[in-house]
Design a protein around this motif. Structure first.
Motif, short mmCIF file in Angstrom:
data_model
loop_
_atom_site.label_atom_id
_atom_site.label_comp_id
_atom_site.label_asym_id
_atom_site.label_seq_id
_atom_site.Cartn_x
_atom_site.Cartn_y
_atom_site.Cartn_z
N ARG A 23 6.01 -2.49 7.27
CA ARG A 23 5.78 -1.56 6.17
C ARG A 23 6.09 -2.17 4.81
O ARG A 23 5.71 -1.62 3.77
N TYR A 24 6.78 -3.29 4.82
CA TYR A 24 7.13 -3.93 3.54
C TYR A 24 6.11 -4.96 3.10
O TYR A 24 6.35 -5.68 2.12
N THR A 67 4.33 8.59 0.29
CA THR A 67 3.43 8.05 1.31
C THR A 67 2.01 8.49 0.99
O THR A 67 1.74 9.68 0.81
N ARG A 119 5.01 3.76 -1.86
CA ARG A 119 5.90 3.80 -0.69
C ARG A 119 7.33 3.45 -1.07
O ARG A 119 8.29 4.05 -0.58
N ARG A 177 8.95 -2.57 12.55
CA ARG A 177 9.45 -1.75 11.45
C ARG A 177 9.46 -2.51 10.12
O ARG A 177 9.52 -1.89 9.06
#
Length: 606
Positions: free
Chosen positions: A472-473, A582, A577, A469
């Motif tokens: 995404r950064y 998105t 984002r 998770r």
């Protein structure tokens, strides 16, 4: 009767002289080799014999004078290869006999002289013995203190097991230390030629072994999953897997930057608590509402195996800002120079600066050129550079990886590559009328607190290291992993870190959005669509976004082809984002590749 002996030489004495002359020519060379004090002449030798022909016997000589050559080696072991000479005697070991009772007495008396003709000298010259002993001693010192290794670039190096310092595999790197060791152990000086000879033997006979060599303040061993923090020469802290406390080591193979200083660690730490880090924000201009972000960045600086992030301290130039900046530098990576007022311009200057500092620190930066930003990004990710040891170029390459911190009035990052790996924090302006705090926090106590937090992060790292998770950064993924664990170690909830991170990124991305015309156009286009979703081929996107193009847009900031727009979409995906949009593609190529833009909620706190 005595008068007759004086007038006429006895026949036995004539026979003795004749026999002695036969060995006189070789006797001088043998005496020189053994250092035996022989008679100067045959007459002297004969005169030592008794003149009385009664029952008087020749007394045996039990020992000869000691050779001066053997004196320095009396207590030296046989390891040096010395062979003791056979004992020297002037007569046989038979019982004393009268001169006239046994005609073989003359043969027995001269037997040692004849035997010496067939004996070859077994000792070398004294100067050669002394030199070989010095070389052997130096070889022993070299083998005890240094190990030959190769690093990840397969460069031959030497590691000092006393301090952990890694040195180039060359004589001038160790000659002074070896001479000092020799002086300490043997209370004598050793010529540099003997050190060179011993060093050449070490290089020829000892094969190097592969070793994990880290550069700068911190290192990581992937084979044993251990982390290291260099606290100074001969002092290294190791964190084993799952452990929250460090263990001191004498040294770990480390290339220490030229201007590094030891960590500020008090001799007696007393009660250790991670909250020792709190004064860093209570007594400086660093904001309390971003403390978890700053602490996470400081911890990440000690994790060179993870993606490094640049920290921007934004605020009006002041002594309090510089003081806070200097304090962070002294806690993470103490050095003789804390702040640099000028930035390098080309790659060689950046490489030379990286060899002097682990944490690159710049003061009052007005602007960064794209070239400078690219060099900073490369150093943050790590690269191999030629090693310059004490200003000398050596035949070795090393890997350097440097985190970066700077302060400026406003953000100076303009390239997307560096912007994606930048944490910008606005400092709080204190009331200058009240002056600076009476008690400014010490670097020693802050370092101890940071070490305790680092231990907690290290012990729990496996719980977040493979959590997808965070991916995404992008380049801030590792910062977010560390940030969650920092919040837990300080007794805060994980959500508190995400609150600070969201607030920080909204401000950062808002600034970047203003500087990115394509991203602004996509956001405005979605605002006009009720469902908040647009899905078009990239060729149609180019025409659809044209009405939303900002008025102040330079020609190079706006794409003119489908390929250019597709490349722009890939660059702005992380930016959109973070502002709740998105952007995805079908993966096809060419003008018929579909791109979908959709409004979403922020997912930072998930």
């Amino acid at each position: 009767m005595a008068d007759n002996r004086d007038q006429k030489e006895p026949s036995w004495q004539k026979r003795l002289k004749k026999l002695a002359r036969q060995v006189a020519e070789n006797d001088e060379a043998v005496n020189a080799a053994y250092g035996v004090n022989e008679p100067d002449s045959i007459d002297d030798f004969v005169n030592t014999l008794p003149t009385d022909h009664s029952n008087e016997a020749i007394a045996p000589v039990n020992s000869a004078p000691q050779s001066p050559m053997t004196k320095p080696f009396d207590n030296v072991s046989s390891d040096w290869g010395l062979v003791e000479p056979p004992p020297l005697t002037r007569v046989s070991n038979e019982p004393p006999k009268s001169i006239f009772s046994d005609p073989s007495w003359l043969e027995n008396a001269t037997k040692p002289i004849r035997e010496k003709q067939s004996i070859q000298p077994q000792l070398t010259k004294p100067a050669q013995d002394y030199r070989q002993r010095r070389v052997d001693r130096v070889s022993k010192l070299l083998q005890d203190r240094y190990r030959r290794i190769t690093n990840e670039a397969n460069s031959p190096l030497l590691v000092d097991v006393y301090t952990g310092d890694v040195l180039p595999d060359r004589l001038d790197a160790i000659s002074s230390a070896v001479a000092a060791d020799y002086r300490h152990h043997y209370q004598a000086e050793v010529p540099n030629a003997d050190i060179k000879r011993a060093f050449s033997h070490l290089s020829a006979l000892v094969a190097p072994w592969e070793a994990t060599v880290f550069f700068g303040r911190a290192g990581y061993d992937p084979h044993h999953r251990e982390r290291y923090i260099d606290a100074g020469p001969g002092r290294c802290f190791v964190f084993t897997p799952g452990a929250s406390y460090y263990q001191p080591l004498v040294g770990q193979p480390c290339i220490r930057p030229l201007q590094s200083r030891p960590l500020a660690i008090p001799a007696e730490m007393g009660n250790v608590n991670p909250r020792l880090i709190d004064p860093l924000f209570a007594l400086t201009v660093l904001p309390q509402d971003s403390n978890l972000l700053v602490i996470a960045w400081m911890i990440l600086c000690w994790m060179p195996d993870r993606k490094q992030v640049m920290l921007e301290l934004l605020g009006t130039p002041s002594s309090s800002l510089e003081q806070s900046h200097t304090l962070i530098k002294n806690v993470v990576d103490p050095a003789t120079v804390a702040l640099h007022n000028e930035l390098p311009n080309h790659v060689k200057q950046f490489n030379n600066l990286a060899l002097k500092h682990y944490l690159l620190s710049f003061n009052q930066v007005d602007a960064l050129t794209p070239t400078q930003q690219n060099h900073l990004s490369t150093l943050m990710r790590g690269k191999q550079i030629p090693w310059q040891w004490q200003g000398k170029t050596v035949d070795a390459s090393i890997t350097v990886q440097c985190p970066v911190i700077l302060n400026s009035l406003e953000s100076v990052v303009t390239t997307s590559k560096l912007a994606d790996a930048t944490l910008s924090v606005e400092v709080e302006e204190k009331d200058q009328s009240k002056g600076l705090p009476a008690m400014f926090p010490s670097a020693a106590s802050l370092t101890v607190g940071l070490l305790m937090i680092f231990g907690q992060v290290h012990s729990d790292w496996e719980t977040v290291s493979y959590d997808s998770r965070f991916e995404r950064y992008g380049d801030l993924a590792d910062l977010c992993r560390v940030g969650e664990l920092v919040a837990v170690s300080l007794g805060r909830g994980r959500s508190m870190f995400w609150e600070q991170f969201d607030r920080n990124q909204q401000g950062r991305r808002g600034f970047e959005l203003e500087e990115t015309p394509v991203a602004q156009a996509v956001a405005h286009a979605l605002d006009d669509v009720p469902g908040g979703v647009i899905e078009l081929p990239v060729k149609q996107w180019l025409a659809h976004l044209k009405p939303y193009r900002p008025d102040v847009t330079r020609p190079e900031q706006w794409p003119t082809s489908s390929r250019g727009l597709g490349a722009a979409f890939k660059r702005i995906k992380p930016l959109l984002r973070d502002v709740g949009i998105t952007l995805t593609s079908t993966g096809q190529r060419g003008p018929f590749c579909y791109w979908r833009a959709e409004k979403t909620t922020s997912h930072s706190a998930e």
